[in-house]
Design an enzyme around this catalytic site. Structure first.
Site, PDB file in Angstrom:
ATOM      1  N   GLN A  49     -12.169  10.549  62.488  1.00 43.65           N
ATOM      2  CA  GLN A  49     -11.883  11.107  61.162  1.00 43.65           C
ATOM      3  C   GLN A  49     -10.381  11.024  60.979  1.00 43.65           C
ATOM      4  O   GLN A  49      -9.617  11.394  61.863  1.00 43.65           O
ATOM      5  CB  GLN A  49     -12.382  12.553  61.057  1.00 43.65           C
ATOM      6  CG  GLN A  49     -13.907  12.654  61.018  1.00 43.65           C
ATOM      7  CD  GLN A  49     -14.380  14.098  60.985  1.00 43.65           C
ATOM      8  OE1 GLN A  49     -14.301  14.795  61.990  1.00 43.65           O
ATOM      9  NE2 GLN A  49     -14.883  14.541  59.843  1.00 43.65           N
ATOM     10  N   SER A  50      -9.950  10.529  59.829  1.00 43.73           N
ATOM     11  CA  SER A  50      -8.571  10.064  59.701  1.00 43.73           C
ATOM     12  C   SER A  50      -7.543  11.135  59.383  1.00 43.73           C
ATOM     13  O   SER A  50      -6.360  10.838  59.329  1.00 43.73           O
ATOM     14  CB  SER A  50      -8.486   8.958  58.642  1.00 43.73           C
ATOM     15  OG  SER A  50      -9.004   9.411  57.409  1.00 43.73           O
ATOM     16  N   SER A  51      -7.944  12.374  59.168  1.00 45.43           N
ATOM     17  CA  SER A  51      -6.967  13.425  58.878  1.00 45.43           C
ATOM     18  C   SER A  51      -7.494  14.773  59.334  1.00 45.43           C
ATOM     19  O   SER A  51      -8.702  14.954  59.513  1.00 45.43           O
ATOM     20  CB  SER A  51      -6.657  13.470  57.377  1.00 45.43           C
ATOM     21  OG  SER A  51      -7.776  13.961  56.648  1.00 45.43           O
TER      22      SER A  51
ATOM     23  N   GLN B 121     -10.009  16.213  56.908  1.00 48.60           N
ATOM     24  CA  GLN B 121     -11.390  15.756  57.069  1.00 48.60           C
ATOM     25  C   GLN B 121     -12.070  16.484  58.223  1.00 48.60           C
ATOM     26  O   GLN B 121     -13.258  16.804  58.144  1.00 48.60           O
ATOM     27  CB  GLN B 121     -11.411  14.244  57.308  1.00 48.60           C
ATOM     28  CG  GLN B 121     -11.078  13.413  56.088  1.00 48.60           C
ATOM     29  CD  GLN B 121     -11.312  11.938  56.326  1.00 48.60           C
ATOM     30  OE1 GLN B 121     -11.904  11.548  57.331  1.00 48.60           O
ATOM     31  NE2 GLN B 121     -10.841  11.114  55.409  1.00 48.60           N
TER      32      GLN B 121
END
Length: 321
Positions: A20-22, A25
């Site tokens: 998950q990129s952040s 998220q």
């Protein structure tokens, strides 16, 4: 089971790489994590024993757009080179990396050491020309899509900033209304605290003197509670860094300036790419709107403060020779 999956693959590990990129998220989209975790079932259906299914989720919250930034992804590449991995799973193979360098390394080492790449729909063998081509196309499209999304977001931010409606941070002493306008905080104590800092700085020769004076008076500074749009504050002793940021902020003079910060990327001694923020100079502002919000000080006072800070910085700088 796919004909590309051989007995030698089943004897090795099936890795479920969860990304998950952040941090946002990770906090707000837990369903995505559980969907990716469901790839364990996909692996066992394709023939891997559950004891040979390995979950890698140490990179959650870390963007895949910059190469070499994901520690567990780097370890995954090493495990592939060590011949321990039979297949690498992701919900979509293009999500394994959002930059060409990381994706190229992954497919290269998988092809070299016989590992497969799979997702919810397909199993690919990077060593096969057609599969290698397909992986390359999917990666290129994912990278292009990421750049296109960033460009659209940047254009939208610039358009909003041109109207003075983009706020990436709310200074203490203000509240944001309808995500578009700044107004002074309604609490007279908050306004008094902000006014007192600027009033005291007028009689100080440096920020250091102001800081020492505030500390000696046990001054408490209003700090905005995150997510409260400036309305909720907590009181604490002011830090020197925050005091300097406050004095340099044109918002207090009624000026809307954009961009207020720029990101600088550098490589750390360990090889990781590090991003740091620096405050922009006035000649770097793309938007400068005067009388945009209620001011705590005049524009003339703001410029005088900036000159005082710059003069003190020159005095404290080491001399050459």
């Amino acid at each position: 089971m796919s004909e590309k999956i051989l007995e030698k693959h089943l004897q090795l590990l099936a890795v479920i790489y969860i990304r998950q990129s952040s941090e946002g998220q990770v906090r707000n989209n837990r369903e995505s994590y559980f969907v990716q975790l469901g790839l364990q079932k996909r692996a066992t259906e394709l023939g891997w024993h559950k004891d040979r299914v390995l979950i890698i989720d140490g990179d959650t919250g870390v963007s895949a757009s910059e190469p070499g930034q994901r520690e567990r992804f780097t370890q995954l590449l090493q495990q592939i080179r060590d011949g321990k991995i039979g297949i690498v799973f992701a919900v979509d193979v293009s999500r394994l990396a959002r930059n060409n360098m990381d994706f190229s390394q992954l497919t290269h080492w998988c092809a070299m050491y016989g590992a497969l790449v799979g997702d919810l729909r397909q199993v690919l063998n990077p060593a096969l020309p057609q599969d290698g081509l397909l992986l390359g196309i999917q990666c290129a499209m994912a990278v292009h899509e990421l750049h296109a999304i960033k460009e659209r977001m940047q254009r939208g931010a610039q358009q909003k900033a041109s109207r003075g409606e983009l706020y990436l941070g709310i200074p203490a002493g203000y509240v944001v209304i309808d995500n578009r306008h700044l107004r002074k905080h309604a609490d007279a104590r908050v306004q008094h605290a902000i006014n007192s800092v600027f009033k005291k700085f007028a009689s100080c020769v440096s920020v250091n003197q102001l800081f020492d004076q505030l500390r000696g008076e046990n001054y408490l500074h209003p700090r905005i509670v995150p997510g409260s749009h400036g309305e909720q504050v907590e009181w604490s002793p002011v830090a020197y860094r925050n005091l300097m940021k406050m004095l340099k902020n044109p918002t207090y003079a009624g000026i809307y300036a954009y961009p207020r910060h720029q990101t600088k990327t550098r490589r750390s001694p360990s090889g990781k790419m590090m991003k740091t923020l620096r405050v922009t100079r006035r000649d770097e502002w793309q938007v400068e709107l005067h009388n945009h919000q209620p001011a705590y000080i005049s524009v003339e006072t703001y410029h005088a403060n900036m000159e005082k800070i710059a003069m003190n910085a020159q005095r404290s700088a080491p001399s050459g020779g």
